[in-house]
Design a protein around this motif. Structure first.
Motif, short mmCIF file in Angstrom:
data_model
loop_
_atom_site.label_atom_id
_atom_site.label_comp_id
_atom_site.label_asym_id
_atom_site.label_seq_id
_atom_site.Cartn_x
_atom_site.Cartn_y
_atom_site.Cartn_z
N TYR A 167 20.04 -7.93 -28.52
CA TYR A 167 19.42 -9.19 -28.60
C TYR A 167 19.95 -9.53 -29.69
O TYR A 167 20.44 -8.87 -30.77
N HIS A 168 20.26 -10.89 -29.45
CA HIS A 168 19.51 -11.87 -31.31
C HIS A 168 18.96 -11.30 -31.71
O HIS A 168 19.23 -11.91 -33.34
N ASN A 169 17.93 -10.71 -31.81
CA ASN A 169 17.14 -10.75 -32.64
C ASN A 169 17.32 -8.79 -33.39
O ASN A 169 16.35 -8.75 -33.82
N LYS A 170 18.63 -8.12 -32.76
CA LYS A 170 19.29 -7.27 -33.03
C LYS A 170 18.01 -5.79 -32.73
O LYS A 170 17.79 -4.67 -32.90
N THR A 171 17.57 -6.13 -31.48
CA THR A 171 17.57 -4.65 -31.03
C THR A 171 18.00 -5.00 -29.33
O THR A 171 18.73 -5.73 -28.93
N TYR A 172 17.99 -3.47 -28.79
CA TYR A 172 18.86 -3.01 -27.44
C TYR A 172 18.05 -2.43 -26.89
O TYR A 172 17.00 -1.61 -26.82
N ARG A 173 18.28 -2.91 -25.69
CA ARG A 173 17.56 -2.40 -24.61
C ARG A 173 18.10 -1.57 -23.48
O ARG A 173 19.24 -2.01 -23.07
N PHE A 174 18.08 -0.54 -22.39
CA PHE A 174 18.33 0.09 -21.52
C PHE A 174 17.55 -0.38 -20.14
O PHE A 174 17.32 -0.80 -19.88
N LEU A 221 19.03 -2.74 -33.77
CA LEU A 221 20.24 -1.86 -33.87
C LEU A 221 20.29 -1.24 -35.13
O LEU A 221 19.56 -2.11 -35.99
N ARG A 222 21.08 -0.71 -35.47
CA ARG A 222 21.64 0.14 -37.56
C ARG A 222 23.09 0.17 -37.23
O ARG A 222 23.78 0.34 -35.61
#
Length: 510
Positions: free
Chosen positions: A442-449, A467-468
């Motif tokens: 995602y644009h907010n620098k998070t992700y999900r499965f 995200l890192r």
């Protein structure tokens, strides 16, 4: 017009040249191999991957992940029909990859063994002599503000002199690195960044003699823009005589993205970008006129159906490539074998056979259809994200059957072999051997499965993860097959395809 960034992707420490009407760019890749990607363009804005300059590194150390080591900031030059790419290995020395054909095989040779020499750039002078300017890595030798010059043989096989310091920026330009040496209208110019990646600036040295004395000037900085630390890159002159400067901006989680700036000369000094606040120093542009007219023809490939007889150029391993990691021939997709780690725990951060790709957009989805042909308990096939905090979702064989497993990891030592801890975050029973796995960034620098049994209806699994970045690189997308019990197995995951789709603003949706 074009807009910056021209590539929202982690092609770190770029350098660029023009040969005829063709532009060629190289970038660093650290522990990810094959290394030093080579890209081609006809207009400096639209690029395609065409090759790698390094297939593998000739040290046993790189048969395992060596985070933060490997191929650092390279430079590329074309001289007497040969493409030369100077590549620093901060722990081993300066290497040179050379080829007459940018699409062909490059030969890798050691120019000079040294610890801490980095960011080399060659230069052939009008009198036939050749030189190399370079910087130093503070992490290896305690120096980070000095540029030295050595004479080398014109065929780039050895160093002929002791280093001579030509710039000491301890006060004026701390953390000076990435020098690129040019000659133009009677002056020697060295373009270089100073002040560090996050908040630094772009500088230039100018002298009438290659050994100096050099004058110093800042020629581009962040100023009032949102482009932090406009950092190292390359200067190139287009066929129409216009000057351009290609450089990176560090956006942290996704690495170092590429910008293109107009460049000109004022009273014998380069000026990069555009004046915006009256301080006489250039600032990065948001958009500018295209360097060349015509329809864009190139793009970086992302998705893959694995129907060819070789791996796509968008893929890199987390260490030296090995043939036994995978198989393509005669399959309905890519087979990644469920290998054990013969050196330590079988964690993603330790895995040489992690199959990685650079994200090409700040928001995207990655979907695969994978069949797990497990042979032993612990066999797993997964998709994930590699960084200092990471996660991956896979289908795994247990003694009771198949399960979906979500693993999370945290890196506690970031460099070289490093250290990490992993835990099994969530499991879900699953009664088939084939599954669709999806990663949403995602644009907010998070992700999900998410997962699906039919490729139509998806179910999220686990929470959103921050995200890192990884060590000196942005986060990487990855596929990984392994035996999580770290035992010997002949099992494998067969990945039918990878579909990667860039998303617009907002969250990607299922």
């Amino acid at each position: 017009m074009y807009q910056n960034p021209i590539l929202y992707a982690d092609y770190s420490d770029p350098d660029v040249i023009r040969v005829g009407e063709d532009y060629y760019m190289v970038a660093s890749s650290f522990t990810y191999l094959p290394g030093v990607p080579l890209l081609h363009s006809r207009d400096l804005v639209h690029w395609e991957m065409i090759n790698y300059c390094v297939r593998s590194l000739p040290f046993e150390k790189y048969d395992r992940p060596s985070h933060g080591s490997g191929t650092w900031a390279p430079s590329i030059r074309y001289h007497e029909g040969i493409f030369y790419v100077f590549i620093p290995l901060p722990d081993e020395g300066i290497y040179v990859a050379s080829s007459k054909d940018p699409y062909g095989e490059f030969t890798l040779c050691c120019l000079h063994e040294a610890k801490g020499w980095i960011d080399p750039c060659p230069f052939w002078d009008e009198d036939g002599k050749a030189y190399m300017v370079f910087a130093y890595a503070n992490s290896r030798c305690g120096i980070k503000h000095r540029l030295d010059l050595v004479e080398i043989d014109p065929e780039c096989t050895k160093v002929l002199s002791e280093p001579i310091a030509i710039f000491d920026g301890e006060q004026l330009g701390p953390t000076t690195e990435g020098p690129k040496l040019y000659q133009y209208q009677g002056y020697y110019y060295i373009l270089m960044p100073s002040g560090g990646v996050a908040t630094g600036w772009q500088s230039v040295l100018r002298a009438k003699s290659i050994y100096g004395p050099y004058e110093y000037r800042i020629i581009m900085h962040q100023g009032n823009t949102d482009v932090n630390g406009p950092h190292q890159g390359g200067w190139v002159i287009a066929p129409d005589g216009r000057h351009w400067f290609l450089h990176f901006q560090d956006v942290h989680e996704l690495g170092r993205i590429l910008h293109l700036q107009p460049m000109c000369f004022n009273n014998g000094w380069p000026f990069i970008g555009v004046e915006q606040n009256g301080d006489g120093i250039g600032e990065p542009v948001k958009e500018w006129r295209l360097p060349a007219k015509g329809e864009p023809r190139y793009q970086i490939k992302k998705s893959d159906d694995f129907t060819g007889d070789s791996l796509g150029l968008q893929w890199q391993w987390q260490a030296n490539p090995k043939d036994f990691y995978y198989s393509l021939a005669g399959h309905s997709g890519l087979r990644l074998f469920c290998l054990a780690n013969d050196k330590r725990e079988n964690l993603l951060w330790y895995a040489p056979n992690a199959f990685t790709q650079i994200p090409q957009h700040p928001a995207c989805s990655m979907t695969t259809k994978v069949r797990l042909l497990g042979k032993e308990a612990g066999d797993m096939a997964s998709i994930g994200v590699i960084g200092h905090a990471y996660a991956y979702l896979g289908i795994q064989l247990t003694k009771k059957g198949h399960v979906l497993c979500l693993y999370t990891g945290a890196v506690t030592e970031k460099n070289l072999e490093g250290k990490a801890i992993e835990e099994l975050s969530k499991t879900c029973s699953y009664d088939m051997d084939t599954v669709y796995l999806r990663l949403e960034l995602y644009h907010n620098k998070t992700y999900r499965f998410a997962w699906s049994s039919d490729g139509i209806r998806y179910t999220f699994m686990g929470k959103e993860f921050p995200l890192r970045r990884a060590t000196w690189t942005g986060a990487k997308l990855c596929l990984w097959s392994a035996n999580k019990e770290n035992g010997s197995s002949e099992g494998y995951g067969e990945y039918e395809f990878i579909h990667i789709e860039d998303r617009g603003n907002g969250k990607a949706g299922l």
